[in-house]
Design a protein around this motif. Structure first.
Motif, PDB file in Angstrom:
ATOM      1  N   CYS A 150       0.916  -1.156   0.000  1.00  0.00           N
ATOM      2  CA  CYS A 150       0.000   0.000   0.000  1.00  0.00           C
ATOM      3  C   CYS A 150       0.953   1.202   0.000  1.00  0.00           C
ATOM      4  N   GLN A 151       1.026   1.881  -1.132  1.00  0.00           N
ATOM      5  CA  GLN A 151       2.109   2.849  -1.325  1.00  0.00           C
ATOM      6  C   GLN A 151       1.991   4.084  -0.428  1.00  0.00           C
ATOM      7  N   ASN A 152       0.767   4.451  -0.118  1.00  0.00           N
ATOM      8  CA  ASN A 152       0.571   5.565   0.819  1.00  0.00           C
ATOM      9  C   ASN A 152      -0.451   5.130   1.866  1.00  0.00           C
ATOM     10  N   ASN A 153      -0.039   5.213   3.115  1.00  0.00           N
ATOM     11  CA  ASN A 153      -0.887   4.727   4.198  1.00  0.00           C
ATOM     12  C   ASN A 153      -1.712   5.891   4.752  1.00  0.00           C
ATOM     13  N   THR A 154      -2.928   5.968   4.261  1.00  0.00           N
ATOM     14  CA  THR A 154      -3.840   7.087   4.507  1.00  0.00           C
ATOM     15  C   THR A 154      -4.032   7.367   5.998  1.00  0.00           C
ATOM     16  N   ILE A 155      -4.105   6.304   6.785  1.00  0.00           N
ATOM     17  CA  ILE A 155      -4.435   6.465   8.204  1.00  0.00           C
ATOM     18  C   ILE A 155      -3.219   6.920   9.017  1.00  0.00           C
ATOM     19  N   TYR A 156      -2.056   6.346   8.683  1.00  0.00           N
ATOM     20  CA  TYR A 156      -0.862   6.631   9.498  1.00  0.00           C
ATOM     21  C   TYR A 156      -0.021   7.777   8.950  1.00  0.00           C
ATOM     22  N   GLY A 157      -0.269   8.133   7.682  1.00  0.00           N
ATOM     23  CA  GLY A 157       0.485   9.249   7.095  1.00  0.00           C
ATOM     24  C   GLY A 157       1.904   8.886   6.706  1.00  0.00           C
ATOM     25  N   THR A 158       2.089   7.635   6.267  1.00  0.00           N
ATOM     26  CA  THR A 158       3.414   7.233   5.770  1.00  0.00           C
ATOM     27  C   THR A 158       3.318   6.840   4.295  1.00  0.00           C
ATOM     28  N   GLN A 159       4.449   6.911   3.619  1.00  0.00           N
ATOM     29  CA  GLN A 159       4.456   6.678   2.174  1.00  0.00           C
ATOM     30  C   GLN A 159       5.779   6.012   1.775  1.00  0.00           C
ATOM     31  N   PHE A 160       5.699   5.101   0.834  1.00  0.00           N
ATOM     32  CA  PHE A 160       6.924   4.526   0.252  1.00  0.00           C
ATOM     33  C   PHE A 160       7.540   5.599  -0.651  1.00  0.00           C
ATOM     34  N   SER A 290       4.156  14.971  15.438  1.00  0.00           N
ATOM     35  CA  SER A 290       3.911  14.286  14.165  1.00  0.00           C
ATOM     36  C   SER A 290       3.922  12.786  14.410  1.00  0.00           C
ATOM     37  N   HIS A 291       3.033  12.037  13.761  1.00  0.00           N
ATOM     38  CA  HIS A 291       3.053  10.577  13.967  1.00  0.00           C
ATOM     39  C   HIS A 291       4.155   9.914  13.148  1.00  0.00           C
ATOM     40  N   ALA A 292       4.287  10.313  11.886  1.00  0.00           N
ATOM     41  CA  ALA A 292       5.190   9.598  10.979  1.00  0.00           C
ATOM     42  C   ALA A 292       6.644  10.041  11.159  1.00  0.00           C
ATOM     43  N   GLU A 293       7.548   9.088  11.069  1.00  0.00           N
ATOM     44  CA  GLU A 293       8.981   9.362  11.088  1.00  0.00           C
ATOM     45  C   GLU A 293       9.330  10.212   9.863  1.00  0.00           C
ATOM     46  N   PRO A 294      10.259  11.170  10.005  1.00  0.00           N
ATOM     47  CA  PRO A 294      10.546  12.084   8.881  1.00  0.00           C
ATOM     48  C   PRO A 294      10.815  11.397   7.542  1.00  0.00           C
ATOM     49  N   ALA A 295      11.565  10.319   7.528  1.00  0.00           N
ATOM     50  CA  ALA A 295      11.931   9.710   6.232  1.00  0.00           C
ATOM     51  C   ALA A 295      10.750   9.028   5.546  1.00  0.00           C
ATOM     52  N   SER A 296       9.693   8.773   6.288  1.00  0.00           N
ATOM     53  CA  SER A 296       8.552   8.026   5.720  1.00  0.00           C
ATOM     54  C   SER A 296       7.314   8.890   5.551  1.00  0.00           C
ATOM     55  N   ARG A 297       7.454  10.194   5.729  1.00  0.00           N
ATOM     56  CA  ARG A 297       6.256  11.049   5.752  1.00  0.00           C
ATOM     57  C   ARG A 297       5.570  11.148   4.397  1.00  0.00           C
ATOM     58  N   SER A 298       4.267  11.128   4.476  1.00  0.00           N
ATOM     59  CA  SER A 298       3.424  11.163   3.271  1.00  0.00           C
ATOM     60  C   SER A 298       3.230  12.593   2.781  1.00  0.00           C
ATOM     61  N   ILE A 299       3.167  12.751   1.459  1.00  0.00           N
ATOM     62  CA  ILE A 299       2.830  14.077   0.933  1.00  0.00           C
ATOM     63  C   ILE A 299       1.305  14.224   0.810  1.00  0.00           C
ATOM     64  N   ASN A 301      -1.165  12.683   3.340  1.00  0.00           N
ATOM     65  CA  ASN A 301      -1.872  12.691   4.622  1.00  0.00           C
ATOM     66  C   ASN A 301      -0.875  13.040   5.729  1.00  0.00           C
ATOM     67  N   VAL A 302      -1.118  14.138   6.404  1.00  0.00           N
ATOM     68  CA  VAL A 302      -0.215  14.599   7.465  1.00  0.00           C
ATOM     69  C   VAL A 302      -0.887  14.292   8.804  1.00  0.00           C
ATOM     70  N   THR A 303      -0.263  13.411   9.597  1.00  0.00           N
ATOM     71  CA  THR A 303      -0.887  12.963  10.850  1.00  0.00           C
ATOM     72  C   THR A 303      -0.169  13.576  12.046  1.00  0.00           C
ATOM     73  N   PHE A 304      -0.936  14.045  13.008  1.00  0.00           N
ATOM     74  CA  PHE A 304      -0.333  14.690  14.190  1.00  0.00           C
ATOM     75  C   PHE A 304      -1.322  14.671  15.345  1.00  0.00           C
ATOM     76  N   ARG A 305      -0.835  14.948  16.524  1.00  0.00           N
ATOM     77  CA  ARG A 305      -1.709  15.005  17.700  1.00  0.00           C
ATOM     78  C   ARG A 305      -1.107  15.931  18.751  1.00  0.00           C
ATOM     79  N   CYS A 306      -1.925  16.272  19.751  1.00  0.00           N
ATOM     80  CA  CYS A 306      -1.448  17.055  20.888  1.00  0.00           C
ATOM     81  C   CYS A 306      -1.136  16.091  22.033  1.00  0.00           C
ATOM     82  N   ALA A 307      -0.757  16.633  23.171  1.00  0.00           N
ATOM     83  CA  ALA A 307      -0.384  15.778  24.301  1.00  0.00           C
ATOM     84  C   ALA A 307      -1.587  15.070  24.927  1.00  0.00           C
ATOM     85  N   THR A 308      -2.771  15.640  24.811  1.00  0.00           N
ATOM     86  CA  THR A 308      -3.958  15.022  25.418  1.00  0.00           C
ATOM     87  C   THR A 308      -5.112  14.992  24.413  1.00  0.00           C
ATOM     88  N   THR A 309      -6.054  14.072  24.637  1.00  0.00           N
ATOM     89  CA  THR A 309      -7.213  14.024  23.733  1.00  0.00           C
ATOM     90  C   THR A 309      -8.085  15.269  23.909  1.00  0.00           C
TER      91      THR A 309
END
Ligand SMILES: Cc1ncc(COP(=O)(O)O)c(C=O)c1O
Length: 364
Positions: A150-160, A290-299, A301-309
């Motif tokens: 799956c070349q781009n992982n929509t949910i996690y925001g990672t990409q080959f 940011s959720h995704a590691e820099p080298a795997s980041r998707s162009i 889907n950009v995934t991120f969160r704050c410290a609390t829900t």
């Protein structure tokens, strides 16, 4: 008319010019005296529409002549079964599990043959694309019908950002969420497919680009539904039954739009600029992670969160007040996601970034 900044992961925003064009053509499609919604799929006007959609996509992606293009229904999900049914000849395939959709594809394929997981990012919460070296090694050692990614992982925001070296083994890629966002070399794949509802039109169309030698009758011939046979569909030019006529009409418009925007290289440049705005902000942030590691980041889907829900919820609610929609992440992960597909404008991304900076200042 108040249109919001729409960052939805799919169905997602369409170029406004297309929506107006569709509105203009809705009652009377170019003098036909009827809407495309009401038109026979066997009519001359509709034949032109589907043929133009395919021809435009072929130009846009530089699809070699030895690949067939299909426009089928059933979403990307139906192809989780369609791929093994058509491509399993020896009954053995390799899967890279880098998120929910590749896991679901793997689980579906297990009904049709033996599946080997060649690499997975599961232990890392799918925050990266795993090391691809073992894939090349395994392809040299053993005969697999195909290798699936799956070349781009929509949910996690990672990409080959590079493809596994599969040697002679056909590479199959779900490109649903990165379709048409940058040029790709089609000849490196055996099969590429995408649900259209992100970058290629609307829900209900799946584009499949498949190399001629893989359009055969696999051992599933006896039970493979005729609709799902790539051979039958390729012979019938996606019209063995009534296709999604309106959806294909819309896909054709999106392909034409992409061409008019300068093609895939121009779209890629704009997409990288949009992604850089958000990732630069995340790199410096004290409030967002940011959720995704820099080298795997998707162009896409950009995934991120704050410290609390609680902060995540405050961010999502505040976004809505500024006309920013669709930033709630997938229910399985929580947090936020901005899907910045082709039709999401630079202006929209700048508006989101401005809101993120303000939120950061208020919550440091
Ligand atoms: C990468 C990817 N593959 C597959 C799917 C499933 O697509 P569909 O809903 O068209 O079956 C999605 C849906 O978002 C996706 O993002």
């Amino acid at each position: 008319m108040a249109r919001v900044y729409n960052f939805s992961a799919g169905p997602s925003t369409l170029p406004e010019s297309i929506l107006t064009e569709v509105q203009d053509e809705l009652l009377d499609y170019r003098g036909a005296g009827m809407s495309v919604l009401e038109m026979s799929h066997r009519s001359a006007a509709y034949t032109d529409i589907i043929e133009d959609a395919e021809a435009t996509l072929r130009r846009l992606m530089a699809i070699p002549d030895n690949y067939r293009v299909l426009f089928l229904q059933g979403g990307a999900t139906l192809q989780f079964a369609g791929i093994p049914m058509n491509l399993m000849r020896r009954g053995r395939a390799g899967y890279l599990v880098t998120g929910l959709f590749s896991r679901l594809a793997k689980e579906e394929a297990e009904k049709y043959g033996e599946i080997e997981v060649l690499a997975t990012s599961e232990a890392n919460g799918h925050d990266r694309i795993p090391d691809l070296a073992p894939v090349a090694e395994r392809c040299r050692e053993t005969e697999l019908d195909y290798v699936y990614i799956c070349q781009n992982n929509t949910i996690y925001g990672t990409q080959f950002h590079e493809l596994p070296d599969t040697g002679e083994t056909p590479l199959v890629a779900d490109v649903s969420s990165c379709f048409l966002m940058e040029p790709i070399d089609v000849s490196r794949y055996g099969l590429i497919y995408a649900g259209a509802q992100k970058n290629g039109g609307v829900a209900g169309v799946t584009v499949i680009i498949v190399r001629d030698d893989l359009v055969g009758d696999g051992p599933a011939k006896a039970y493979c539904p005729s609709y799902m046979s790539y051979r039958r569909q390729a012979d019938a030019r996606s019209m063995m039954n009534t296709p999604n006529t309106f959806g294909i009409y819309l896909s054709g418009k999106v392909f034409r739009w992409a061409e008019a925007e300068g093609g895939l290289a121009a779209l890629e440049a704009r997409n990288r600029k949009k992604a850089a705005i958000l990732y630069d902000l995340l790199n410096k942030s004290h409030v967002f992670r940011s959720h995704a590691e820099p080298a795997s980041r998707s162009i896409a889907n950009v995934t991120f969160r704050c410290a609390t829900t609680e902060l995540d919820e405050a961010f999502i609610a505040g976004a809505r007040e500024r006309g920013i929609e669709g930033v709630r992440a997938h229910r399985s992960t929580g947090g936020m996601r901005a899907s910045i597909y082709n039709a999401v404008t630079l202006e929209a991304v700048e508006a989101l970034a401005a809101y993120m900076r303000d939120f950061e200042n208020d919550h440091r």
